[in-house]
Design a protein around this motif. Structure first.
Motif, short mmCIF file in Angstrom:
data_model
loop_
_atom_site.label_atom_id
_atom_site.label_comp_id
_atom_site.label_asym_id
_atom_site.label_seq_id
_atom_site.Cartn_x
_atom_site.Cartn_y
_atom_site.Cartn_z
N ILE A 84 0.86 -1.19 0.00
CA ILE A 84 0.00 0.00 0.00
C ILE A 84 0.89 1.24 0.00
O ILE A 84 1.62 1.49 0.96
CB ILE A 84 -0.95 0.04 1.22
CG1 ILE A 84 -1.76 -1.26 1.33
CG2 ILE A 84 -1.87 1.25 1.12
CD1 ILE A 84 -2.76 -1.29 2.49
N MET A 85 0.83 1.99 -1.08
CA MET A 85 1.63 3.22 -1.18
C MET A 85 0.79 4.40 -0.69
O MET A 85 0.08 5.05 -1.46
CB MET A 85 2.05 3.47 -2.64
CG MET A 85 3.17 2.61 -3.16
SD MET A 85 4.83 2.94 -2.48
CE MET A 85 5.08 4.66 -2.85
N ALA A 86 0.88 4.65 0.62
CA ALA A 86 0.15 5.79 1.19
C ALA A 86 1.04 7.03 1.29
O ALA A 86 0.56 8.11 1.65
CB ALA A 86 -0.39 5.42 2.57
N ALA A 87 2.32 6.88 0.98
CA ALA A 87 3.24 8.03 1.08
C ALA A 87 2.91 9.08 0.03
O ALA A 87 2.47 8.75 -1.08
CB ALA A 87 4.68 7.55 0.89
N ALA A 88 3.13 10.34 0.40
CA ALA A 88 2.99 11.44 -0.55
C ALA A 88 4.40 11.72 -1.09
O ALA A 88 5.11 12.61 -0.62
CB ALA A 88 2.42 12.67 0.15
N GLY A 149 -7.89 6.86 -13.59
CA GLY A 149 -6.76 7.01 -14.51
C GLY A 149 -5.48 6.46 -13.89
O GLY A 149 -4.71 5.74 -14.54
N LYS A 150 -5.27 6.76 -12.61
CA LYS A 150 -4.07 6.27 -11.90
C LYS A 150 -4.13 4.76 -11.69
O LYS A 150 -3.12 4.07 -11.82
CB LYS A 150 -3.92 6.99 -10.56
CG LYS A 150 -3.47 8.43 -10.73
CD LYS A 150 -3.50 9.27 -9.47
CE LYS A 150 -3.28 10.73 -9.87
NZ LYS A 150 -3.29 11.65 -8.74
N LEU A 151 -5.32 4.25 -11.37
CA LEU A 151 -5.51 2.80 -11.17
C LEU A 151 -5.05 2.05 -12.42
O LEU A 151 -4.31 1.06 -12.33
CB LEU A 151 -6.99 2.54 -10.90
CG LEU A 151 -7.44 1.08 -10.72
CD1 LEU A 151 -7.20 0.61 -9.29
CD2 LEU A 151 -8.92 0.91 -11.05
#
Ligand code: CTP
Length: 211
Positions: A84-88, A149-151
């Motif tokens: 899970i990439m939750a980082a900004a 779009g990102k998905l």
């Protein structure tokens, strides 16, 4: 089952003392790490600089720049069942890092920026069978279209989208309201709640069927 979670902002150096960053507090990613650990997952958290204590029982790797985060993520990713990439992660960094401390001059200063690597795009391109990849999309406009779009572009299984302009959402607050979109067409609107509850809801949905 092993889960890899990223959290917080990155810092992109301008010189020895200055950097570019963003308003991410890391709270959502840390809540996910705590929830994953509570659910019995072998949990690795890769975090940018935040003012939060490391979650107990979680293997924490602290990084600073987008480049450091990319290196750490690429090392840990192959062993992870869920990422899970939750980082900004910063999208840009100063093209040249000034050696020492930049002295001010008369007039303005032009800072040239270059793109950082898109870590999630890399993960999508190197996803192994059975690995679940989840991204976050913090959007100010056209939330659904941008998230979808990102998905697709990043070959994700799920994306957690939020409207950073909505009440109770956004960066430094303790609550969040996300909508989960899946590659197979699910659209699940989660209720506005504290970030730990949101984290548990996200994990419940994305890990269903993985155990
Ligand atoms: N991400 C990443 N590496 C980057 C930038 C972002 O892995 N260099 C990840 C984030 O962790 C998040 C998702 O990609 O899961 C966010 O997508 P992104 O397209 O970068 O969104 P924004 O940064 O908001 O950029 P924009 O909307 O301008 O495309």
């Amino acid at each position: 089952m092993k889960i890899l979670i990223t959290a917080g902002p990155t810092r992109e150096a301008i010189d020895m003392v200055r950097f570019i960053t963003n308003r991410s507090s890391g709270k959502m990613g840390y809540a996910l790490a705590r929830a994953a650990k509570d659910n019995g997952w072998d949990t690795v958290l890769i975090s940018g600089p935040v003012n939060l204590p490391p979650p107990e029982g979680v293997d924490c790797i602290m990084v600073e720049s987008a480049k450091d985060m990319a290196t750490a993520v690429k090392k840990e990713a192959p062993a992870a069942d869920v990422i899970i990439m939750a980082a900004a992660v910063a999208d840009y960094r100063p093209k040249a890092v000034f050696d020492g401390k930049l002295k001010k001059q008369e007039g303005g200063l032009f800072l040239e920026l270059e793109r950082t690597e898109d870590i999630l795009l890399y993960l999508g391109e190197h996803k192994r069978p059975g690995q679940t990849l989840v991204g976050f999309a913090a959007e100010a406009t056209e939330v659904e279209a941008n998230a979808l779009g990102k998905l697709r572009k990043k070959n994700l299984d799920w994306i957690a989208a939020n409207d950073i302009g909505a009440a109770g959402c956004g960066f430094a607050v303790n609550t969040n309201q996300v909508t989960l979109y899946s590659a197979t067409g699910d659209r699940i609107i989660l209720p506005l709640a504290d970030k730990f509850t949101v984290a548990n809801n996200i994990l419940d949905i994305i890990v269903k069927g993985k155990r």
